[in-house]
Design a protein around this motif. Structure first.
Motif, mmCIF file in Angstrom:
data_model
loop_
_atom_site.group_PDB
_atom_site.id
_atom_site.type_symbol
_atom_site.label_atom_id
_atom_site.label_comp_id
_atom_site.label_asym_id
_atom_site.label_seq_id
_atom_site.Cartn_x
_atom_site.Cartn_y
_atom_site.Cartn_z
ATOM 1 N N SER A 26 0.867 -1.082 0.289
ATOM 2 C CA SER A 26 -0.018 -0.031 -0.163
ATOM 3 C C SER A 26 0.876 1.396 -0.190
ATOM 4 O O SER A 26 0.186 2.122 -0.145
ATOM 5 C CB SER A 26 -0.929 -0.043 1.189
ATOM 6 N N LYS A 27 2.324 1.077 0.475
ATOM 7 C CA LYS A 27 3.088 2.139 0.390
ATOM 8 C C LYS A 27 3.801 2.665 -0.966
ATOM 9 O O LYS A 27 4.479 3.601 -1.035
ATOM 10 C CB LYS A 27 4.147 2.189 1.489
ATOM 11 N N ASP A 28 3.499 1.717 -1.871
ATOM 12 C CA ASP A 28 4.113 1.651 -3.199
ATOM 13 C C ASP A 28 3.039 2.358 -4.055
ATOM 14 O O ASP A 28 2.244 1.567 -4.631
ATOM 15 C CB ASP A 28 4.761 0.211 -3.647
ATOM 16 N N PRO A 29 3.192 3.370 -4.307
ATOM 17 C CA PRO A 29 2.221 3.971 -5.272
ATOM 18 C C PRO A 29 1.765 3.409 -6.630
ATOM 19 O O PRO A 29 0.936 3.060 -7.224
ATOM 20 C CB PRO A 29 2.500 5.442 -5.687
ATOM 21 N N ILE A 30 3.023 3.049 -7.382
ATOM 22 C CA ILE A 30 2.982 2.210 -8.563
ATOM 23 C C ILE A 30 2.217 0.769 -8.475
ATOM 24 O O ILE A 30 1.574 0.423 -9.247
ATOM 25 C CB ILE A 30 4.309 2.088 -9.326
ATOM 26 N N ALA A 31 2.749 0.243 -7.483
ATOM 27 C CA ALA A 31 2.292 -1.248 -7.088
ATOM 28 C C ALA A 31 0.773 -1.142 -7.000
ATOM 29 O O ALA A 31 -0.193 -1.926 -7.186
ATOM 30 C CB ALA A 31 2.995 -1.906 -6.129
ATOM 31 N N LEU A 32 0.577 -0.007 -5.977
ATOM 32 C CA LEU A 32 -0.936 0.104 -5.647
ATOM 33 C C LEU A 32 -1.740 0.388 -6.889
ATOM 34 O O LEU A 32 -3.024 -0.067 -7.220
ATOM 35 C CB LEU A 32 -1.158 1.170 -4.803
ATOM 36 N N GLN A 33 -1.452 1.213 -7.786
ATOM 37 C CA GLN A 33 -2.260 1.464 -8.881
ATOM 38 C C GLN A 33 -2.267 0.310 -9.817
ATOM 39 O O GLN A 33 -3.161 -0.001 -10.603
ATOM 40 C CB GLN A 33 -1.540 2.626 -9.718
ATOM 41 N N GLN A 34 -1.275 -0.652 -9.826
ATOM 42 C CA GLN A 34 -1.272 -1.813 -10.668
ATOM 43 C C GLN A 34 -2.567 -2.763 -10.151
ATOM 44 O O GLN A 34 -3.288 -3.635 -10.656
ATOM 45 C CB GLN A 34 0.000 -2.558 -10.587
ATOM 46 N N ILE A 35 -2.318 -2.763 -8.623
ATOM 47 C CA ILE A 35 -3.539 -3.783 -8.086
ATOM 48 C C ILE A 35 -4.811 -3.114 -8.401
ATOM 49 O O ILE A 35 -5.727 -4.042 -8.491
ATOM 50 C CB ILE A 35 -3.015 -3.722 -6.656
ATOM 51 N N TYR A 36 -5.029 -1.543 -8.239
ATOM 52 C CA TYR A 36 -6.285 -1.334 -8.686
ATOM 53 C C TYR A 36 -6.831 -1.668 -9.971
ATOM 54 O O TYR A 36 -8.014 -1.820 -10.391
ATOM 55 C CB TYR A 36 -6.505 0.391 -8.527
ATOM 56 N N THR A 37 -5.964 -1.454 -10.982
ATOM 57 C CA THR A 37 -6.208 -1.950 -12.276
ATOM 58 C C THR A 37 -6.837 -3.260 -12.663
ATOM 59 O O THR A 37 -7.529 -3.610 -13.072
ATOM 60 C CB THR A 37 -5.141 -1.587 -13.238
ATOM 61 N N HIS A 38 -5.742 -4.251 -11.768
ATOM 62 C CA HIS A 38 -6.289 -5.574 -11.990
ATOM 63 C C HIS A 38 -7.633 -6.002 -11.098
ATOM 64 O O HIS A 38 -8.331 -7.041 -11.406
ATOM 65 C CB HIS A 38 -5.137 -6.370 -11.414
#
Length: 496
Positions: A223-235
């Protein structure tokens, strides 16, 4: 030509009625019928709108703006490249994109539009949408409530009276409208819903579940990684869509992070429709309660509803359709028109009616929020209650509160939930000095069929009267004229 624009939280669509009187969705430059409502700032002088902007959200989330519709009419601002933008200004880039590809598709400049908004939007939110279109060089000839547009999309099979319930469950809002339809007359009986319940909230639940799963299995907090978090939202969004047609889906995101303990971290989880429905059960129960609230407001039983119209992407969700079937077992369910497109289709039909190319229908709407004034104690006094069908007129008598008083200030407000939204005010002056409690001032609110509100104050004893007109429940005429210098700055940014 007037086009119809469905400005959505997730996607925006443009439609028109062609020369053969058939409704067509206008495809964008990529040949797509929908344009994601996403704005990406490529640099100080260029923004990208649509699918390419959405893809940038994964790698440059700090320059990518999603779901701007949810903050329309608020004080929220965005600062990018040391420039500050309001939600209306960000949304104007979306409208400029629509204006551009619609004009190219039709071979003529598009300058006017019917724009849809949630029925539950308050005055400030509606103003913000109209301002966004205005900043894009579009004249909004009518703001049309999204559920009403969905109802207009379906041609009535006969002229018998029907009770129609429109459930518009989109990316950012859940909009409910109950209406009576007969012989070309659409009479809205009640509206409700929430501007904070939509597909994004289902994505949010799935995202939290994936994050929790990764914490439990890999001891890593993504949750602290904005790029990782955005990938999770997309998937998560894609998984939600997939589960409307399959019973199980896999969420696979390789190399999402690097862990000192595990090395490269991959997301690889299996999600069943049953688990998804359990995770989001509270959201569905909230939707059910909102539907019940609308029926109660109109004093209508579920068995009195003849037709239920589905609109918006979440309306495809099997659990939602099952819920509606249980609530309305005897009603006809209409979902033949693509739920993502039905609002745009209705907006295009309204545009053609305003042009005189389709037979007009008569719309009788209801106030989604109460209208009234402030009394001397600062308390809101309703003049026309929420749920009142207009055109209508209502009057209340007020008096003065001090000796030697020669005027009163009439502050016109709209009550949105518990929040008061100021619509305007005017000073009513008398030709004489009143003693305390002497004046008898009749304050009348009159709303025309198009939502224009006229407020009149009359001294009953002397016959003196003054009034102010607020053009449109949707305040289209009160939208401020943009500063020419700001317009020049915004148009100095190219929309790609």
């Amino acid at each position: 030509m007037i086009v119809g624009i469905d400005f959505g939280t997730t996607n925006t669509l443009v439609a028109y009625v062609d020369s053969s009187l058939r409704t067509q969705i206008i495809v964008n430059e990529r040949g797509s019928r929908i344009t994601p409502t996403v704005v990406y700032f490529k640099n100080e002088k260029q923004v990208v709108v649509g699918e390419l902007a959405k893809s940038q959200a994964l790698i440059k989330p700090d320059r990518t703006i999603l779901r701007v519709k949810r903050v329309m009419g608020t004080s929220r601002t965005y600062t990018i490249f040391d420039q500050t933008f309001t939600p209306s200004e960000i949304a104007s880039f979306v409208f400029r994109k629509c204006k551009k590809f619609a004009s190219e598709y039709l071979g003529k400049e598009v300058e006017k539009a019917v724009v849809t908004v949630p029925a539950y939007f308050d005055d400030n939110q509606r103003q913000a949408v109209v301002l966004a279109a205005k900043l894009a060089g579009l004249e909004v000839v009518k703001l049309l409530n999204e559920p009403t547009a969905a109802a207009l999309a379906y041609e009535p099979e006969d002229q018998h009276e029907k009770m129609i319930l429109v459930l518009d469950f989109g990316g950012g809002t859940f909009d409910i409208t109950l209406m009576r339809q007969q012989k070309g007359l659409y009479e809205v009986l009640a509206t409700g819903g929430s501007t904070n319940l939509g597909g994004f909230d289902f994505d949010e639940v799935l995202t939290r579940w994936i994050l929790e799963t990764m914490r439990n299995e890999k001891s890593i907090d993504l949750s602290k990684d904005p790029i990782a978090l955005q990938q999770i939202y997309t998937h998560a969004e894609q998984a939600k869509i997939d589960l409307s047609s399959v019973l199980e889906t896999s969420i696979v995101i390789p190399y999402i992070a690097l862990s000192p303990e595990y090395g490269p971290v991959h997301v690889n989880v299996v999600l069943s429709r049953e688990r998804f429905e359990n995770l989001t059960r509270s959201l569905l129960l909230r939707a059910q309660q909102l539907i019940d609230d609308v029926l109660t407001q109109a004093n209508v039983r579920s068995e009195d509803v003849n037709i239920v119209i589905f609109s918006g992407g979440i309306s495809r969700m099997p659990a939602f359709r099952e819920l509606v079937s249980r609530m309305f077992p005897n009603s006809q369910k209409l979902g033949g028109i693509n739920p993502d497109e039905v609002v745009a289709v209705g907006a295009a039909k309204m545009a053609a009616m305003l042009e005189g190319r389709l037979n007009s229908i008569e719309l009788k709407d209801v106030l989604p929020h109460s209208l009234g004034i402030l009394d001397d104690n600062g308390q809101f006094v309703p003049i026309i209650e929420r749920g009142t069908i207009y055109p209508t007129t209502s009057t209340r008598i007020f008096t003065n509160t001090e000796d030697d008083q020669d005027h009163v200030v009439i502050k016109v407000l709209q009550k949105h939930d518990e929040e008061l939204v100021e619509l305007g005010d005017f000073k009513f002056s008398s030709g004489r000095l009143w003693k305390k409690g002497e004046a008898n001032i009749a304050v009348s609110f009159s709303i025309t069929h198009d939502g224009t509100l006229t407020v009149t104050a009359e001294d009953i004893n002397s016959g003196e009267a003054q009034d102010v007109t607020i053009h449109g429940q949707f305040a289209q005429m009160r939208v401020p004229t943009p500063d020419p210098r700001r317009m020049e700055q915004l148009w100095g940014i190219e929309v790609l």
